[in-house]
Design a protein around this motif. Structure first.
Motif, short mmCIF file in Angstrom:
data_model
loop_
_atom_site.label_atom_id
_atom_site.label_comp_id
_atom_site.label_asym_id
_atom_site.label_seq_id
_atom_site.Cartn_x
_atom_site.Cartn_y
_atom_site.Cartn_z
N THR A 152 -18.92 86.79 8.28
CA THR A 152 -19.68 85.64 7.81
C THR A 152 -19.59 85.45 6.30
O THR A 152 -20.45 84.85 5.70
N SER A 153 -18.52 85.97 5.72
CA SER A 153 -18.41 85.80 4.26
C SER A 153 -18.15 84.34 3.93
O SER A 153 -17.69 83.57 4.77
N SER A 231 -27.09 79.79 9.91
CA SER A 231 -27.96 80.81 9.31
C SER A 231 -29.13 81.09 10.22
O SER A 231 -29.53 82.23 10.43
N GLY A 234 -28.36 83.30 12.71
CA GLY A 234 -27.99 84.62 12.21
C GLY A 234 -26.52 84.77 11.92
O GLY A 234 -26.01 85.87 11.76
N SER A 238 -26.10 86.48 5.20
CA SER A 238 -26.72 87.71 5.71
C SER A 238 -27.90 88.10 4.84
O SER A 238 -27.88 87.92 3.63
N LEU A 246 -32.15 80.82 7.31
CA LEU A 246 -32.55 82.17 7.67
C LEU A 246 -34.06 82.35 7.56
O LEU A 246 -34.71 82.96 8.42
#
Ligand SMILES: Nc1ncnc2c1ncn2[C@@H]1O[C@H](COP(=O)(O)OP(=O)(O)OP(=O)(O)O)[C@@H](O)[C@H]1O
Ligand code: SF4
Ligand code: SF4
Ligand SMILES: [Mg+2]
Lengths: 297, 675
Positions: A152-153, A231, A234, A238, A246
């Motif tokens: 997930t970069s 996000s 998830g 991060s 998030l």
């Protein structure tokens, strides 16, 4: 009618033109509000690391789920982190990722659309089919597949989002090119013997640029929503990096008794989306593009 | 006859500019429409004629509002009515046929159904009565076989037939007043003449009053009892049609009539300088002052009122109108043009050229050949001499533009050759032509709004050919651009303008300048004046002629307008369905004997003269495709002699005037038939 008057004489350079467009956008209330919101978010994203009152990742069991107060304006979350700090920092990743994502979408969508509109015929048919087929897979599933394979970069997220949100731009660019290409000034340039590159660069791009840019601005707000959904699920940013999607996801279970931890990020996210939307609309109007008649999504 | 149906009183309509100023586009207009009368409203684009016509049915376009005055329909003010009240009047008492009304028919609904809808809306008839009415209406507008016509879709009708359906729908509610806004603009010459004839018949037959709005004095002359001439939002002249057309006593109308090319005159029409002022830019004095050759100092400071002249039954807005009384014979003059030297060498030859739009089959693609037994354009043989102006005329779809595109290399030929200078064959593929040949042949298009890139300044537009062909840059480039602008009578300050900041005529001048930038040998002109106002058209024609005389350029001039062709060309080629019918020196083609198709075309020309009525000798049917064999004109020919016309391609015959005609009828016989 007045702008047609033959009195406007001097040629405006690019900067002046951009300024003029901004002025027109700000002359209507909706445009002014949109611009203000976007400007606010951009400035906030730039200065928030310097003005944040607390450390965004400082966990403290003593301050869990505090209601808003003078010390913690928006209260604290379930790990005792300051919600105000996390909210003002929470748009940074989303803005950066989606901004560059939109640029990529504009680039490939715009170029491919112009290409398809230009060549037409079989090649156009095939390319459009492929694009459609690719994108008829629900994008969220495809995104999930990509992030679970590649991580997930931001290096993964930006091109992936850019790819998925370019589809609409391909269509708009293709339609705009189709319109332009039938015009006699293109025929005239061809008859003079200009090269294809010169025709694309001098005749086509200046005439489709506006439509593509407006579409790009529109896609930006949708991409923002998409990114936040990731996000939320998830798969975006991060933890412990603060991010609205998030934050909403983490706080949603506590909504009934600690509403503050979810309201602030929602306001942040939705205001930005609305702001970009209003701005894109005002942008379209200032350029004289009527989105209501030209939205072949 | 004298009952007034609608009366406009001191009407002004305007809008608020971005700077908050009030700008009027109609100023103090008053006029009366009597029962059973047809009034023609004529003016150039932007003169406010459509705004006036719309206001007469109580409609004000968005962004505009009435500043003062009234539109009284049977003594009720339409401008004060609620939209509910207006609904009762529109369609029933006042009906309108807008421009392109035929094309505006709903494509997926049958004709009969659409007329039925209009009847339901505007009458209280029941189903059987309506059905009867539909065929009655279709009959009245003279559509062929009304029974089957009702079951057809709009796209199955020709442009003229669609326009007839629009007329039928407008007549559905039995209106007292019929408004027509450019109802024949965009139709073919023969179709236009037919539709006008129909309108005249309907006016007489039903006693409906009509308001006919057009920029075309030729069309207005055919239908109007009275004419209103508008200029810059004002009525400048108003009176009986015959008086206005034969003895115009306003300088603008006089100039307008002189700038219309006429079939009877060989030379170029005189042009008026300048162009109509923009709304809001008229401060004081007469609005025509800048362009008027009778202007005095008084005209600059004071604006004239509309003055009623009893003995002429005319209203005129001019201080010096008396100077124009009894000047009428001056209208029949034109500027003589230098004819080219007929000994000159041939610069371009079309030899047996055929062009097809048919899709290539796979096998043919491999062999790179087109197999089409009945191509769009066939067997064109024309030799064009250096410095001459050759015109291609014919109705829409006759293949004029197709031939031009092939000469320019934009369209591949199926058969035949295009030879340039010293019989060198030009490739029919643009990419295979050498840069110098590309430079030598330039194009000018019909509509400068489409042919100039809206995002480029005039400087950028003109620098394109200069950079491409001559590699100019810097000061030298700029000097060349200024020279070009001077050539087309535009000043240096136009360089930084965008096309949207130019008037129609100025745009077309820029397009002309761009073509001349390449220093071409041949310029292909595709309907270059049809998008322009007549006074501007005359100026552009004169400019083209001047440039040609100075530079020795050759023109291939495509037009549907026979009078314009007469004015500019040295030689004329008449085309029907992509086949040549007649070719010859222009003064001879306009004399008899001519090919039956030329005769039909000449008969349909609308002259701005109530005494010259069009002669409608053939039906205005539109044919989709050229016939497989025989004469191309067999489907419509009024002089057809029999089977031979259907089976054998007619031979060329040369008349004693030097025009060649392709017909089975012996040329002498043709001459006596046409006497
Ligand atoms: N791209 C095309 N594909 C197929 N058919 C075409 C195409 N362009 C033109 N045609 C057909 O070829 C014929 C000749 O067309 P062309 O445009 O040369 O006529 P024109 O004489 O210039 O008419 P106009 O006065 O309307 O400009 C018409 O029947 C037209 O429908
Ligand atoms: S009033 Fe003067 S300027 Fe106006 S039309 Fe008459 S003569 Fe010309
Ligand atoms: S050959 Fe026959 S159909 Fe053709 S123009 Fe002559 S008379 Fe008419
Ligand atoms: Mg054409």
């Amino acid at each position: 009618m007045e702008s047609n008057l033959i009195t406007e004489d001097k040629q405006k350079n690019k900067l002046e033109k951009a300024f003029e467009i901004l002025k027109t956008m700000a002359s209507k209330p909706s445009g002014l509000i949109g611009l203000t919101i976007v400007l606010f978010h951009v400035v906030l994203a730039l200065i928030s690391p310097y003005i944040a009152p607390y450390d965004y990742k400082a966990i403290s069991p003593n301050t869990m789920l505090l209601a808003p107060s003078a010390e913690h304006w928006f209260g604290t979350d379930s790990l005792g982190r300051d919600v105000f700090t996390r909210t003002i920092l929470g748009g940074r990743t989303a803005l950066t990722v989606t901004f560059f994502g939109s640029l990529i979408a504009l680039l490939w969508g715009g170029l491919l659309g112009i290409f398809c509109g230009l060549v037409g015929g079989k090649i156009d048919d095939v390319v459009m089919r492929v694009v459609d087929a690719f994108l008829s897979i629900p994008w969220i599933l495809a995104m999930l597949l990509i992030v679970s394979l590649l991580g997930t970069s931001t290096e993964v997220l930006i091109p992936a989002l850019g790819f998925f949100y370019g589809k609409g731009i391909v269509r708009v660019a293709r339609a705009a090119t189709h319109d332009v290409i039938a015009k006699d000034f293109i025929v005239s340039a061809r008859a003079r013997g200009h090269s294809n590159m010169s025709i694309i660069w001098n005749e086509i791009i200046p005439n489709v640029r506006d439509a593509i840019l407006v579409e790009g601005a529109m896609r930006w707000s949708w991409m923002l929503l998409g990114f936040s959904s990731l996000s939320f699920l998830g798969f975006g940013v991060s933890p412990p990096t603060p991010d609205w999607g998030l934050m909403i996801s983490n706080a949603r279970g506590l909504m009934s008794f600690a509403y503050w931890s979810v309201i602030a990020p929602i306001v942040g996210l939705s205001s930005l989306i609305i702001g970009i939307n209003l701005t894109a609309d005002a942008f379209a109007k200032a350029l004289g593009i009527d989105r209501s008649t030209k939205a072949p999504v | 006859m004298n009952e007034i149906i609608e009366s406009v009183k001191n009407l002004s309509i305007g809008f608020n500019s971005q700077k908050g100023k009030q700008i009027s586009i109609l100023r103090n207009v008053s006029t009366n429409i009597k029962k059973g009368e047809t009034v023609g409203i004529v003016g150039e684009s932007g003169s406010g004629k459509s705004t006036l016509a719309l206001a007469m049915m109580g409609y004000i376009k968005q962004g505009l509002f009435p500043l003062k005055g009234q539109c009284l329909f049977k003594s009720e003010d339409l401008l004060k009515m609620s939209s509910r009240q207006l609904e009762k009047i529109r369609g029933r008492k006042i009906a309108m046929i807008p421009q392109n009304a035929g094309q505006a028919l709903t494509p997926n609904l049958k004709i009969g159904y659409q007329i039925d809808e209009a009847l339901k809306l505007h009458t209280d008839l029941n189903k059987t009565e309506r059905d009867k009415k539909i065929s009655e209406l279709l009959n009245k507008v003279r559509l062929p076989s009304p029974e089957t016509m009702a079951f057809r879709y709009p796209h199955e009708l020709s442009g003229g037939q669609q326009q007839r359906v629009a007329v039928a729908m407008a007549l559905a509610g039995k209106p007292d007043l019929l408004l027509l806004d450019e109802p024949t603009t965009g139709l073919d010459v023969t179709t236009q003449a037919h539709v006008l004839e129909l309108l005249r018949f309907i006016a007489k037959d039903t006693g409906t009053s009509m308001i006919y709005v057009s920029h075309d004095l030729g069309a207005i002359a055919q239908v109007s009892d009275r004419i209103v001439v508008m200029y810059a939002g004002e009525i400048v002249l108003e009176g009986p049609a015959r008086k206005i057309l034969k003895e115009p006593i306003h300088p603008y109308t006089y100039g307008l009539l002189k700038s219309i090319p006429k079939l009877s005159l060989a030379g170029l029409p005189a042009s008026m300088p300048g162009s109509q002022p923009q709304p809001g830019s008229i401060n004081e004095g007469c609005s025509f002052y800048d362009r008027c050759n009778l202007a005095t100092d008084n005209c600059k400071k004071n604006s004239p009122d509309l003055e009623h002249i009893k003995e002429l039954d005319t209203n005129v807005r001019c201080f010096n109108y008396k100077e124009l009384i009894n000047q009428n014979n001056n209208l029949q003059t034109s500027i003589t043009k230098k004819s080219n030297n007929s000994e000159a060498n041939e610069v371009l030859k079309l030899k047996d050229v055929s062009i097809s739009y048919a899709k290539q089959k796979f096998f043919d693609q491999l062999l790179n050949k087109i197999s089409d037994q009945n191509p769009t354009v066939k067997d064109i043989n024309i030799d064009i001499k250096k410095g001459e102006t050759i015109a291609l005329v014919g109705e829409s779809g006759s293949g004029k533009s197709t031939i031009l595109k092939s000469i320019a290399g934009l369209l591949k030929t199926k058969d035949g050759q295009i030879k340039f200078e010293n019989d060198r064959i030009l490739s029919s593929d643009l990419k295979m032509r050498n840069p110098n040949d590309l430079r030598a042949i330039q194009l000018i298009f019909q509509n400068p709004d489409e042919s100039l890139n809206p995002n480029h300044t005039v400087e950028q537009i003109l620098s394109q050919p200069l950079k491409l062909y001559f590699n100019l840059s810097g000061e030298e480039l700029k000097k060349n651009i200024i020279d070009l602008l001077k050539k087309v009578r535009l000043g240096e300050f136009y360089m930084s303008r965008y096309p949207r900041q130019l008037s129609g005529g100025e745009k077309q001048r820029v397009a002309v300048a761009r073509a001349f930038a390449a220093k071409p040998d041949i310029i292909l002109c595709d309907e270059v004046t049809s998008a322009l106002d007549v006074s501007v058209q005359a100026a552009v024609l004169n400019l083209l002629q001047q440039l040609k005389e100075d530079l020795g350029t050759t023109y291939v001039f495509v037009s549907h307008d026979l009078a314009v062709v007469r004015a500019i060309s040295d030689r004329v080629a008449v085309l029907y369905q992509g086949r040549l019918c007649e070719i010859g020196p222009s003064q001879n083609v306009y004399k008899f004997p001519s090919h039956p198709y030329t005769e039909v075309l000449l008969g349909a020309v609308l002259e701005p003269d109530p005494d010259i009525k069009p002669k409608l000798v053939a039906e205005d049917i539109v044919e989709e495709k050229p016939p497989e064999k025989g004469c191309s004109f067999q489907g419509r020919c009024p002089r057809k002699i029999g089977d031979i016309c259907n089976s054998e391609v007619p031979p060329w015959q040369i008349g004693e005037n030097g025009n060649a005609i392709r017909c089975h009828i012996n040329i002498e016989e043709l001459a006596s038939l046409q006497q």
